[in-house]
Scaffold this motif. Structure first.
Motif, PDB file in Angstrom:
ATOM      1  N   GLY A   1       0.790  -1.225   0.000  1.00  0.00           N
ATOM      2  CA  GLY A   1       0.000   0.000   0.000  1.00  0.00           C
ATOM      3  C   GLY A   1       0.817   1.267   0.000  1.00  0.00           C
ATOM      4  N   GLY A   2       2.146   1.160   0.062  1.00  0.00           N
ATOM      5  CA  GLY A   2       2.989   2.344  -0.030  1.00  0.00           C
ATOM      6  C   GLY A   2       3.719   2.724   1.241  1.00  0.00           C
ATOM      7  N   GLY A   3       3.326   2.189   2.396  1.00  0.00           N
ATOM      8  CA  GLY A   3       4.013   2.511   3.635  1.00  0.00           C
ATOM      9  C   GLY A   3       5.366   1.815   3.730  1.00  0.00           C
ATOM     10  N   GLN A   4       6.170   2.243   4.686  1.00  0.00           N
ATOM     11  CA  GLN A   4       7.488   1.671   4.924  1.00  0.00           C
ATOM     12  C   GLN A   4       7.688   1.467   6.423  1.00  0.00           C
ATOM     13  OE1 GLN A   4      10.305   4.446   3.297  1.00  0.00           O
ATOM     14  NE2 GLN A   4       9.569   4.206   1.187  1.00  0.00           N
ATOM     15  N   ALA A   5       8.650   0.628   6.790  1.00  0.00           N
ATOM     16  CA  ALA A   5       8.984   0.436   8.196  1.00  0.00           C
ATOM     17  C   ALA A   5      10.432   0.022   8.322  1.00  0.00           C
ATOM     18  CB  ALA A   5       8.080  -0.617   8.837  1.00  0.00           C
ATOM     19  N   GLN A   6      11.021   0.358   9.471  1.00  0.00           N
ATOM     20  CA  GLN A   6      12.357  -0.122   9.800  1.00  0.00           C
ATOM     21  C   GLN A   6      12.317  -0.794  11.175  1.00  0.00           C
ATOM     22  OE1 GLN A   6      15.267   3.009  10.326  1.00  0.00           O
ATOM     23  NE2 GLN A   6      13.691   4.505  10.834  1.00  0.00           N
ATOM     24  N   SER A   7      13.045  -1.917  11.311  1.00  0.00           N
ATOM     25  CA  SER A   7      12.988  -2.703  12.535  1.00  0.00           C
ATOM     26  C   SER A   7      14.383  -3.186  12.919  1.00  0.00           C
ATOM     27  CB  SER A   7      12.075  -3.920  12.346  1.00  0.00           C
ATOM     28  OG  SER A   7      10.746  -3.533  12.031  1.00  0.00           O
ATOM     29  N   LEU A   8      14.606  -3.303  14.233  1.00  0.00           N
ATOM     30  CA  LEU A   8      15.825  -3.894  14.767  1.00  0.00           C
ATOM     31  C   LEU A   8      15.446  -5.086  15.622  1.00  0.00           C
ATOM     32  CD1 LEU A   8      18.916  -3.849  15.359  1.00  0.00           C
ATOM     33  CD2 LEU A   8      18.378  -2.401  17.343  1.00  0.00           C
ATOM     34  N   TYR A   9      16.109  -6.232  15.366  1.00  0.00           N
ATOM     35  CA  TYR A   9      15.936  -7.431  16.180  1.00  0.00           C
ATOM     36  C   TYR A   9      17.322  -7.860  16.655  1.00  0.00           C
ATOM     37  CZ  TYR A   9      11.511  -7.634  13.622  1.00  0.00           C
ATOM     38  OH  TYR A   9      10.297  -7.323  13.072  1.00  0.00           O
ATOM     39  N   SER A  10      17.527  -7.934  17.975  1.00  0.00           N
ATOM     40  CA  SER A  10      18.862  -8.274  18.467  1.00  0.00           C
ATOM     41  C   SER A  10      18.804  -8.962  19.814  1.00  0.00           C
ATOM     42  CB  SER A  10      19.725  -7.025  18.580  1.00  0.00           C
ATOM     43  OG  SER A  10      21.019  -7.357  19.068  1.00  0.00           O
ATOM     44  N   THR A  11      19.618 -10.012  19.960  1.00  0.00           N
ATOM     45  CA  THR A  11      19.878 -10.615  21.269  1.00  0.00           C
ATOM     46  C   THR A  11      21.352 -10.443  21.629  1.00  0.00           C
ATOM     47  OG1 THR A  11      20.119 -12.763  20.170  1.00  0.00           O
ATOM     48  CG2 THR A  11      17.996 -12.282  21.187  1.00  0.00           C
ATOM     49  N   ASP A  12      21.946  -9.345  21.161  1.00  0.00           N
ATOM     50  CA  ASP A  12      23.347  -9.037  21.441  1.00  0.00           C
ATOM     51  C   ASP A  12      23.508  -7.749  22.240  1.00  0.00           C
ATOM     52  OD1 ASP A  12      24.510 -11.219  19.965  1.00  0.00           O
ATOM     53  OD2 ASP A  12      23.984 -10.160  18.121  1.00  0.00           O
ATOM     54  N   SER A  13      22.427  -7.191  22.758  1.00  0.00           N
ATOM     55  CA  SER A  13      22.479  -5.855  23.337  1.00  0.00           C
ATOM     56  C   SER A  13      22.371  -5.858  24.862  1.00  0.00           C
ATOM     57  CB  SER A  13      21.340  -4.997  22.766  1.00  0.00           C
ATOM     58  OG  SER A  13      21.272  -3.755  23.426  1.00  0.00           O
ATOM     59  N   PRO A  14      23.373  -5.326  25.585  1.00  0.00           N
ATOM     60  CA  PRO A  14      23.221  -5.135  27.036  1.00  0.00           C
ATOM     61  C   PRO A  14      22.094  -4.156  27.367  1.00  0.00           C
ATOM     62  CG  PRO A  14      25.529  -4.990  26.400  1.00  0.00           C
ATOM     63  CD  PRO A  14      24.728  -4.964  25.128  1.00  0.00           C
ATOM     64  N   LEU A  15      21.851  -3.191  26.481  1.00  0.00           N
ATOM     65  CA  LEU A  15      20.760  -2.237  26.673  1.00  0.00           C
ATOM     66  C   LEU A  15      19.451  -2.900  26.258  1.00  0.00           C
ATOM     67  CD1 LEU A  15      19.634   0.602  27.267  1.00  0.00           C
ATOM     68  CD2 LEU A  15      20.155   1.190  24.883  1.00  0.00           C
ATOM     69  N   VAL A  16      18.498  -2.955  27.171  1.00  0.00           N
ATOM     70  CA  VAL A  16      17.199  -3.571  26.882  1.00  0.00           C
ATOM     71  C   VAL A  16      16.247  -2.507  26.356  1.00  0.00           C
ATOM     72  CG1 VAL A  16      15.236  -4.815  27.849  1.00  0.00           C
ATOM     73  CG2 VAL A  16      17.551  -5.303  28.671  1.00  0.00           C
TER      74      VAL A  16
END
Length: 378
Positions: free
Chosen positions: A239-254
């Motif tokens: 439909g024309g929308g966009q998204a950006q995502s981060l998936y990580s199990t390497d981050s000390p910051l939750v």
């Protein structure tokens, strides 16, 4: 459909960690009754049955052979999802399966065809996106409360499940990882808002080739990492929308559960898609008279959450009610297949460092009404 009194008979295959969340709710919904629990470890199934007042338990056949069970909940590990779901269908029962639908397009597509040929339904997690949080936000967006949706941003990052799970190796195997394990929650939410995904791009990395169990009887044991443990993802919707995502199990910051959808007239913050509800806000654009370095003041509007807050099992309940009413259920196998196709396309994009077209699509995406009440007998 198998019934005991006015309730539809339900069985569960897989008595691991996630079964508690299903049993806590399914044993309280008046439209269904859990009749049996089966597991490869029968003693584990019996322990859960005793804890939740389920009358029968043992091996898998205890569930498959029960004529009073109409729907079976498949809570096995991802690699076994399709094989177990096919066995359920062969037993003449409908299937609700934990995510993902399968670990490959070929086996997931075969499962859908098998169910169609048998006249049985497939429903698939996550049903968190059917909770009042995401569904209320979806209705607000559909009303035009943020104008035309433009783009989304989601974030899931932390150290990984080995810090709490007693046997986490399967979560780093093919078919899992932060993308296949947690991605279904975020991608399902974005598809509910923007519609089907047309193409994806991604970069992936592996923080370490092995991990170590940190709790339980296996503490200290190392296991291999088979998948990227961090992925940066771009989604392009039909439909024309966009998204950006981060998936990580390497981050000390939750930083988990972050979902924002920005439109032409505001940004809506959606509750964590791994939960069923939470605060929803809309941030309005800055006033036109704002001139730096004046203090930034923006209007933030609270959106009242609509619906009854429950938990895992509402997708199965919607499917049971839909079968009785001869209407489509919301969390269909086709929806789950499109999400799986999108996630596998992200894996391929990360491996190939390029955009990948998503072959599947969806004709329609259902929604739950604001008056859906899991605790009402229908």
């Amino acid at each position: 459909m198998g019934r005991t009194g006015d309730a539809v008979g339900v069985g569960i295959i897989g008595a691991g960690n996630i079964s508690d969340q299903y049993l806590q709710n399914l044993t309280r919904f008046p439209d269904v009754r859990v009749l049996a629990i089966g597991d490869l470890l029968p003693e584990r199934a019996r322990a859960q049955a005793e804890a939740y007042g389920v009358p029968r338990a043992g091996g898998v056949d205890v569930v498959l052979d029960d004529p009073d069970i109409a729907v079976v909940v498949n809570l096995t590990i991802p690699a076994a999802h399709v094989a177990v779901s096919e066995a359920i269908i062969r037993a003449g029962k409908h299937v609700w399966t934990e995510k993902p639908l399968g670990v490959s397009r070929e086996e997931a597509s075969r499962l859908l065809l098998t169910a169609e040929a048998a006249g049985r339904r497939i429903g698939a997690a996550p049903d968190t996106v059917l909770g009042p949080g995401v569904q209320t936000a979806k209705r607000a967006i559909a009303r035009g409360d943020i104008g035309r949706p433009l783009f989304g941003q989601t974030t899931f990052q932390w150290q990984g499940p080995e810090i709490f799970h007693p046997n986490p190796a399967f979560l780093y195997a093919k078919g899992a990882g932060p993308l296949l394990d947690m991605g279904p929650y975020y991608v399902s939410t974005l598809v509910h808002v923007f519609g089907p995904v047309a193409a994806v791009a991604a970069l992936g990395l592996q923080g370490a080739p092995t991990r170590r169990v940190q709790v339980g009887e296996l503490a200290g044991q190392e296991f291999p990492v088979e998948i990227p443990s961090t992925l940066s993802v771009l989604l392009d919707f039909e439909g024309g929308g966009q998204a950006q995502s981060l998936y990580s199990t390497d981050s000390p910051l939750v930083r988990q559960g972050s979902v924002e959808i920005t439109g032409t007239e505001g940004t809506i913050t959606i509750p964590d898609p791994n939960t069923f509800g939470g605060p929803i806000t809309i941030t309005r654009p800055l006033a036109r008279h704002f001139v730096p370095p004046e203090p930034v003041e923006q209007e933030i509007v609270d959106v009242a959450q609509e619906g009854v807050l429950a938990g895992r099992g509402i997708g199965l309940l919607d499917m049971v009610r839909s079968i009785a009413d001869d209407r489509p259920h919301v969390a269909t196998g086709e929806f789950a297949y499109h999400v799986l196709d999108t996630l596998l396309s992200i894996e391929e994009a990360a491996e190939q460092r390029r955009f990948v077209e998503v072959a599947s699509t969806l004709d329609q995406i259902g929604a739950l009404s604001a008056d859906f009440d899991p605790f009402a007998a229908t």
